[in-house]
Design a protein around this motif. Structure first.
Motif, PDB file in Angstrom:
ATOM      1  N   TRP A  43       0.850  -1.174   0.000  1.00  0.00           N
ATOM      2  CA  TRP A  43       0.000   0.000   0.000  1.00  0.00           C
ATOM      3  C   TRP A  43       0.888   1.226   0.000  1.00  0.00           C
ATOM      4  N   ASN A  44       0.682   2.127  -0.952  1.00  0.00           N
ATOM      5  CA  ASN A  44       1.498   3.333  -1.071  1.00  0.00           C
ATOM      6  C   ASN A  44       0.906   4.468  -0.238  1.00  0.00           C
ATOM      7  N   ARG A  45       1.613   4.827   0.840  1.00  0.00           N
ATOM      8  CA  ARG A  45       1.202   5.953   1.684  1.00  0.00           C
ATOM      9  C   ARG A  45       2.110   7.156   1.471  1.00  0.00           C
ATOM     10  N   ARG A  46       2.905   7.137   0.400  1.00  0.00           N
ATOM     11  CA  ARG A  46       3.859   8.219   0.161  1.00  0.00           C
ATOM     12  C   ARG A  46       3.448   9.050  -1.042  1.00  0.00           C
ATOM     13  N   GLU A  47       3.018  10.252  -0.787  1.00  0.00           N
ATOM     14  CA  GLU A  47       2.648  11.166  -1.855  1.00  0.00           C
ATOM     15  C   GLU A  47       3.902  11.531  -2.648  1.00  0.00           C
ATOM     16  N   GLY A  48       3.814  11.520  -3.953  1.00  0.00           N
ATOM     17  CA  GLY A  48       4.964  11.859  -4.788  1.00  0.00           C
ATOM     18  C   GLY A  48       5.816  10.667  -5.180  1.00  0.00           C
ATOM     19  N   ILE A  49       5.547   9.502  -4.604  1.00  0.00           N
ATOM     20  CA  ILE A  49       6.269   8.270  -4.959  1.00  0.00           C
ATOM     21  C   ILE A  49       5.253   7.317  -5.567  1.00  0.00           C
ATOM     22  N   GLU A  50       5.561   6.793  -6.750  1.00  0.00           N
ATOM     23  CA  GLU A  50       4.630   5.877  -7.417  1.00  0.00           C
ATOM     24  C   GLU A  50       5.262   4.564  -7.843  1.00  0.00           C
ATOM     25  N   TYR A  51       6.567   4.429  -7.705  1.00  0.00           N
ATOM     26  CA  TYR A  51       7.227   3.217  -8.186  1.00  0.00           C
ATOM     27  C   TYR A  51       7.941   2.501  -7.047  1.00  0.00           C
ATOM     28  N   TYR A  52       7.802   1.177  -7.040  1.00  0.00           N
ATOM     29  CA  TYR A  52       8.412   0.347  -6.010  1.00  0.00           C
ATOM     30  C   TYR A  52       9.086  -0.851  -6.654  1.00  0.00           C
ATOM     31  N   GLU A  53      10.284  -1.164  -6.174  1.00  0.00           N
ATOM     32  CA  GLU A  53      11.028  -2.315  -6.674  1.00  0.00           C
ATOM     33  C   GLU A  53      10.821  -3.493  -5.735  1.00  0.00           C
ATOM     34  N   ILE A  54      10.556  -4.660  -6.310  1.00  0.00           N
ATOM     35  CA  ILE A  54      10.382  -5.883  -5.531  1.00  0.00           C
ATOM     36  C   ILE A  54      11.720  -6.622  -5.525  1.00  0.00           C
ATOM     37  N   GLU A  55      12.151  -7.062  -4.334  1.00  0.00           N
ATOM     38  CA  GLU A  55      13.432  -7.757  -4.183  1.00  0.00           C
ATOM     39  C   GLU A  55      13.281  -8.915  -3.203  1.00  0.00           C
ATOM     40  N   VAL A  56      14.139  -9.919  -3.351  1.00  0.00           N
ATOM     41  CA  VAL A  56      14.191 -11.051  -2.426  1.00  0.00           C
ATOM     42  C   VAL A  56      15.625 -11.166  -1.942  1.00  0.00           C
ATOM     43  N   PHE A  57      15.800 -11.355  -0.618  1.00  0.00           N
ATOM     44  CA  PHE A  57      17.132 -11.392  -0.019  1.00  0.00           C
ATOM     45  C   PHE A  57      17.291 -12.614   0.885  1.00  0.00           C
ATOM     46  N   ASP A  58      18.563 -12.990   1.113  1.00  0.00           N
ATOM     47  CA  ASP A  58      18.876 -14.036   2.087  1.00  0.00           C
ATOM     48  C   ASP A  58      19.056 -13.397   3.459  1.00  0.00           C
ATOM     49  N   LYS A  59      19.528 -14.154   4.438  1.00  0.00           N
ATOM     50  CA  LYS A  59      19.661 -13.657   5.814  1.00  0.00           C
ATOM     51  C   LYS A  59      20.658 -12.514   5.937  1.00  0.00           C
ATOM     52  N   ASP A  60      21.612 -12.417   4.991  1.00  0.00           N
ATOM     53  CA  ASP A  60      22.620 -11.350   5.004  1.00  0.00           C
ATOM     54  C   ASP A  60      22.280 -10.214   4.041  1.00  0.00           C
ATOM     55  N   GLU A  62      21.725 -10.448   0.880  1.00  0.00           N
ATOM     56  CA  GLU A  62      22.286 -10.670  -0.450  1.00  0.00           C
ATOM     57  C   GLU A  62      21.120 -11.088  -1.355  1.00  0.00           C
ATOM     58  N   PRO A  63      21.104 -10.634  -2.615  1.00  0.00           N
ATOM     59  CA  PRO A  63      19.977 -10.951  -3.507  1.00  0.00           C
ATOM     60  C   PRO A  63      19.807 -12.451  -3.768  1.00  0.00           C
ATOM     61  N   VAL A  64      18.557 -12.868  -3.886  1.00  0.00           N
ATOM     62  CA  VAL A  64      18.184 -14.243  -4.209  1.00  0.00           C
ATOM     63  C   VAL A  64      17.368 -14.179  -5.502  1.00  0.00           C
ATOM     64  N   ARG A  65      17.576 -15.148  -6.387  1.00  0.00           N
ATOM     65  CA  ARG A  65      16.838 -15.181  -7.651  1.00  0.00           C
ATOM     66  C   ARG A  65      15.351 -15.401  -7.404  1.00  0.00           C
ATOM     67  N   PHE A  66      14.525 -14.709  -8.187  1.00  0.00           N
ATOM     68  CA  PHE A  66      13.078 -14.850  -8.093  1.00  0.00           C
ATOM     69  C   PHE A  66      12.458 -14.324  -9.384  1.00  0.00           C
ATOM     70  N   ALA A  67      11.167 -14.534  -9.522  1.00  0.00           N
ATOM     71  CA  ALA A  67      10.431 -14.001 -10.671  1.00  0.00           C
ATOM     72  C   ALA A  67       9.124 -13.391 -10.179  1.00  0.00           C
ATOM     73  N   THR A  68       8.659 -12.395 -10.897  1.00  0.00           N
ATOM     74  CA  THR A  68       7.375 -11.766 -10.643  1.00  0.00           C
ATOM     75  C   THR A  68       6.916 -11.131 -11.951  1.00  0.00           C
ATOM     76  N   ILE A  69       5.701 -10.658 -11.998  1.00  0.00           N
ATOM     77  CA  ILE A  69       5.199 -10.044 -13.230  1.00  0.00           C
ATOM     78  C   ILE A  69       6.086  -8.868 -13.643  1.00  0.00           C
ATOM     79  N   ALA A  70       6.434  -8.010 -12.686  1.00  0.00           N
ATOM     80  CA  ALA A  70       7.302  -6.862 -12.950  1.00  0.00           C
ATOM     81  C   ALA A  70       8.118  -6.593 -11.690  1.00  0.00           C
ATOM     82  N   LYS A  71       9.415  -6.384 -11.837  1.00  0.00           N
ATOM     83  CA  LYS A  71      10.251  -6.135 -10.658  1.00  0.00           C
ATOM     84  C   LYS A  71      10.099  -4.705 -10.148  1.00  0.00           C
ATOM     85  N   PHE A  83       0.618  -8.747  -5.477  1.00  0.00           N
ATOM     86  CA  PHE A  83       1.563  -9.351  -6.405  1.00  0.00           C
ATOM     87  C   PHE A  83       2.051 -10.684  -5.865  1.00  0.00           C
ATOM     88  N   ASP A  84       2.510 -11.527  -6.784  1.00  0.00           N
ATOM     89  CA  ASP A  84       3.058 -12.837  -6.448  1.00  0.00           C
ATOM     90  C   ASP A  84       4.555 -12.838  -6.720  1.00  0.00           C
TER      91      ASP A  84
END
Length: 124
Positions: A43-60, A62-71, A83-84
């Motif tokens: 849910w976007n509660r920030r006026e003036g911000i419209e874009y968000y990046e989806i990321e998956v990380f490990d315990k440290d 560090e990026p983990v490979r994943f897929a989604t409709i749009a990152k 989103f899934d």
């Protein structure tokens, strides 16, 4: 040091972040063999911000490979987006956090903007 802490608390109180639910999402089998899915909503509660990046990380974180409709997804102010996130079985044990990070468009920057990252921890 105390002054710096006070300034940080003041700034964090002024900048409202976005939400990501559930906080501890469950991993479920997808319709594809050896692929798992996590369903989230932000849910976007920030006026003036419209874009968000989806990321998956490990315990440290560090990026983990994943897929989604749009990152990078567009979410208008005071709107929600479901989103899934799809993770391969071989990467599932490494994946700990699913995060969304606010993004700004360069042409819209007229003042200093605070980027926010909100994470959900995968339920084990």
């Amino acid at each position: 040091m105390l002054r710096l802490l006070g300034i940080l608390m003041l700034v964090s109180g002024m900048a409202s972040a976005h939400d990501l639910v559930p906080t501890y999402p469950e991993v479920k089998e997808s319709h594809i063999d050896n692929i798992f899915v996590v369903r989230l909503e932000t849910w976007n509660r920030r006026e003036g911000i419209e874009y968000y990046e989806i990321e998956v990380f490990d315990k440290d974180f560090e990026p983990v490979r994943f897929a989604t409709i749009a990152k990078i997804v567009r979410i208008k102010y005071l709107s929600k987006k479901k989103f899934d996130v799809y993770i391969k079985e071989i990467d599932l044990d490494m994946a700990v956090y699913i995060c969304t990070t606010s993004k700004t468009k360069k042409e819209n920057i007229t003042r200093t903007i605070v980027s926010s990252r909100v994470c959900s921890k995968i339920k084990r």
